[in-house]
Design an enzyme around this catalytic site. Structure first.
Site, PDB file in Angstrom:
ATOM      1  N   LYS A   1       0.771  -1.338   0.184  1.00 41.95           N
ATOM      2  CA  LYS A   1       0.191   0.120  -0.062  1.00 41.95           C
ATOM      3  C   LYS A   1       0.551   0.976  -0.207  1.00 41.95           C
ATOM      4  CE  LYS A   1      -3.982  -1.608   2.700  1.00 41.95           C
ATOM      5  NZ  LYS A   1      -4.881  -1.211   1.163  1.00 41.95           N
TER       6      LYS A   1
ATOM      7  N   ARG B   1     -10.428 -10.897   1.888  1.00 40.59           N
ATOM      8  CA  ARG B   1     -11.578 -11.575   0.795  1.00 40.59           C
ATOM      9  C   ARG B   1     -11.407 -13.669   1.320  1.00 40.59           C
ATOM     10  NH1 ARG B   1     -12.016  -9.400  -4.789  1.00 40.59           N
ATOM     11  NH2 ARG B   1     -11.150  -6.812  -2.592  1.00 40.59           N
TER      12      ARG B   1
HETATM   13  N1  BES Z   1      -8.458  -3.769   4.308  1.00 41.54           N
HETATM   14  C1  BES Z   1      -8.279  -3.184   2.720  1.00 41.54           C
HETATM   15  C2  BES Z   1     -10.030  -2.122   2.646  1.00 41.54           C
HETATM   16  C3  BES Z   1     -10.315  -1.272   3.353  1.00 41.54           C
HETATM   17  C4  BES Z   1      -9.748   0.190   2.756  1.00 41.54           C
HETATM   18  C5  BES Z   1     -10.075  -0.615   4.738  1.00 41.54           C
HETATM   19  C6  BES Z   1      -9.832   1.445   3.270  1.00 41.54           C
HETATM   20  C7  BES Z   1     -10.722   0.176   5.924  1.00 41.54           C
HETATM   21  C8  BES Z   1     -10.426   1.708   4.806  1.00 41.54           C
HETATM   22  C9  BES Z   1      -8.505  -3.819   2.142  1.00 41.54           C
HETATM   23  O1  BES Z   1      -7.455  -5.354   2.412  1.00 41.54           O
HETATM   24  C10 BES Z   1      -7.869  -3.393   0.778  1.00 41.54           C
HETATM   25  O2  BES Z   1      -7.064  -3.914   0.722  1.00 41.54           O
HETATM   26  N2  BES Z   1      -8.854  -3.813  -0.401  1.00 41.54           N
HETATM   27  C11 BES Z   1      -8.460  -3.268  -1.491  1.00 41.54           C
HETATM   28  C12 BES Z   1      -9.085  -3.987  -2.870  1.00 41.54           C
HETATM   29  C13 BES Z   1      -8.085  -4.557  -4.019  1.00 41.54           C
HETATM   30  C14 BES Z   1      -6.829  -4.988  -3.963  1.00 41.54           C
HETATM   31  C15 BES Z   1      -9.179  -5.385  -4.884  1.00 41.54           C
HETATM   32  C16 BES Z   1      -8.819  -1.993  -2.174  1.00 41.54           C
HETATM   33  O3  BES Z   1     -10.192  -1.584  -1.407  1.00 41.54           O
HETATM   34  O4  BES Z   1      -8.028  -1.068  -2.270  1.00 41.54           O
HETATM   35 MN    MN Z   2      -5.360  -5.352   1.534  1.00 40.46          MN
END
Ligand code: BES
Ligand code: MN
Ligand code: ZN
Length: 510
Positions: free
Chosen positions: A289, A363
């Site tokens: 990230k 997921r």
């Molecule tokens: N934990 C994150 C989602 C999230 C984002 C929670 C902001 C709370 C605040 C999740 O694991 C994630 O990184 N999701 C990705 C999915 C994508 C790679 C398909 C996302 O939402 O960018």
């Molecule tokens: Mn994530």
């Protein structure tokens, strides 16, 4: 811990540092009426102050008197609830959270709350008192265990927390036994919510998977209705939870799979299974990230925290239902052992998943937990997960996203949402979303591309649920965490899920 005492009147023998009076707007009745439970002099001077300041008791309106003119009463706070016809249980929660907030910020060692109103339409004394207690406790919450030398310490000696005892004078409430019962319920539910908040606010160097497991054990201890099992890496391997393990393999911190079981009725009755995502820190893994706000990913276990909080509430409320709580817990880290984009993983169900983004880790955990849930032949499965940034884009921090294969379950959850203020908004399922997560070289891929991220994630999860089992997925990415205070929540973790799930289990499961 806060206790509520119902009092008939404000006894001159008792000192109170803060006296809060909750009033509704009665535009046609010429302003404030005398307060029966208060000393006549004080009541009269409040009415004068109200007139002077043109106080209308609108929702959110306040008058704060530093000098009450009486030596056994410190400050006085007059709080408006809005018009009698329009205010709801959520207005009660909101108004009382202001009182809780003020009590926590001020030097109040004792607090008395007088409510000079009737319950709103469709609600009774118990509902009103429950909402009031929830508001007070939720609004008085502070996450301050790491601040030894701050204003909150100077405040009331209890490090910014509410006074241990809160007196409540229910003017205008007939059923005082139901009122007292409502206060107790509200206090239990708010305290359970604050436990979930504490766990989510706690940073990842403290809130490890083992710490969450310890908290689950602690919640179960002393209850004859709750049992807990904790799986470590070896047992998780034995369960063939390949998708969960793929995420966990990159972390030094050992993973845990928490299984909580609450028995509130005959074991022949099928349980409701509640699943919570427990990523104690989400770096994104190899698909790392960006820097901005990565610290907030310490709350990526808010689903698991809500499950633990829910069991803390069940322990005290003892509803006649059976509930299983599952929480797969791990960090998502980049390392020499981390899973990679391109890897093909075999999940517990046998279905294979092509990993396209290691940041879509939630997921991966959930599909193995959802598959594990099948062994309970549940009457319903509800999962809570901080799953997609896309959900924050579409619904902000106000509503959690609901995707479900069952209209009845959805309707019940939406009702519980509006009763509790843990808000939910239903989003659609469509075969098209499922097609987006089909892989050319495995059964599924773990991302569906840039469009409809919340819905492709839900479609992916759906593949691991028996179509005959009512299932609801709550994407709490936005609602679990606030970067500034809102409604009865301070900044940080909200504890979303504890109150809505408790309400659902008590009212919709028979
Ligand atoms: N934990 C994150 C989602 C999230 C984002 C929670 C902001 C709370 C605040 C999740 O694991 C994630 O990184 N999701 C990705 C999915 C994508 C790679 C398909 C996302 O939402 O960018
Ligand atoms: Mn994530
Ligand atoms: Zn995540």
């Amino acid at each position: 811990m806060t206790r509520f005492d119902v009092q008939k009147t404000l006894s001159p023998a008792l000192k109170t540092d803060l006296l809060a009076i909750v009033v509704s707007d009665t535009p046609d009745k010429g302003g404030l009426k005398p307060f029966r439970g208060l000393p006549v002099g004080l009541s009269a001077s409040l009415i004068r102050a109200g007139k002077r300041q043109k106080f209308k008791a609108k929702a959110g309106e306040q008058i704060h008197l530093v000098d009450s003119g009486s030596d056994h009463i410190g400050q006085v706070l007059l709080v408006g609830l809005g018009t009698e016809k329009n205010f709801t249980l959520d207005s009660v929660r909101l108004a009382l959270s202001r009182v809780g907030n003020r009590a926590a910020d001020s030097k109040a060692k004792s607090l008395t709350v007088a409510v000079a109103v009737k319950p709103p339409k469709g609600a009774d004394e118990q509902d009103f008192a429950q909402a009031a207690a929830e508001g007070l406790v939720l609004g008085g919450y502070r996450f301050d265990r790491f601040r030894k030398s701050t204003s909150s310490q100077e405040s009331n000696g209890a490090s910014g927390k509410l006074p241990a005892r809160i007196g409540v004078i229910p003017e205008g409430m007939k059923q005082s036994a139901r009122f007292a019962g409502g206060l107790k319920r509200g206090e239990v539910l708010a305290r359970a919510t604050c436990l979930a908040r504490d766990l989510s606010n706690l940073p990842a160097n403290y809130a490890t998977p083992s710490h969450l497991a310890d908290q689950a054990r602690k919640t179960a201890s002393g209850s004859r209705q709750i049992t807990v099992k904790i799986f470590g890496p070896a047992e998780i391997r034995k369960e063939k939870m390949g998708a969960f393990l793929a995420v966990a393999q990159g972390a030094e911190e050992p993973c845990r799979f928490i299984v909580l079981q609450y028995r509130g009725t005959a074991s022949s009755k099928a349980p409701v299974v509640v699943v919570g995502k427990g990523v104690t820190f989400d770096t994104g893994g190899i698909s790392l990230k960006p820097v901005a706000k990565m610290d907030e990913m310490k709350h990526d276990m808010s689903g698991a925290a809500a499950v633990i909080g829910l069991f803390a509430a069940l322990k005290e409320l003892s509803p006649k239902v059976n509930v299983i709580g599952l929480a797969p817990c791990t960090e998502n880290m980049p390392s020499g052992r981390a899973y990679r984009p391109g890897d093909i993983i075999t999940s517990r169900s046998g279905k294979t998943v092509e990993v396209l983004n290691t940041d879509a880790e939630g997921r991966m955990l959930l599909i193995d937990a959802l598959d594990y849930a099948k062994k309970y032949k549940p009457r319903a499965i509800i999962d809570l997960a901080t799953l997609t940034g896309a959900c924050v884009v579409s619904l902000g921090h106000t509503f959690a996203g609901l995707i479900s294969n069952d209209d009845k379950l959805s309707a019940s959850l939406l009702e519980s949402a509006s009763r509790t203020g843990d808000l939910l908004w239903r989003l659609p399922f469509h075969q098209d979303y499922l097609d987006l997560v089909k892989s050319k070289i495995a059964d599924l891929k773990n991302t569906g591309g840039p469009d409809a991220g919340t819905l492709t994630a839900a479609a992916f999860l759906r593949e691991f649920v028996d179509p005959k089992t009512p299932w609801a997925h709550c994407d709490i990415a936005g609602t679990a965490w606030l970067s500034g205070p809102s409604r009865y929540h301070p900044r940080g973790a909200t504890g979303w899920g504890v109150r809505i799930l408790a309400d659902y289990l008590e009212t919709s499961v028979h």
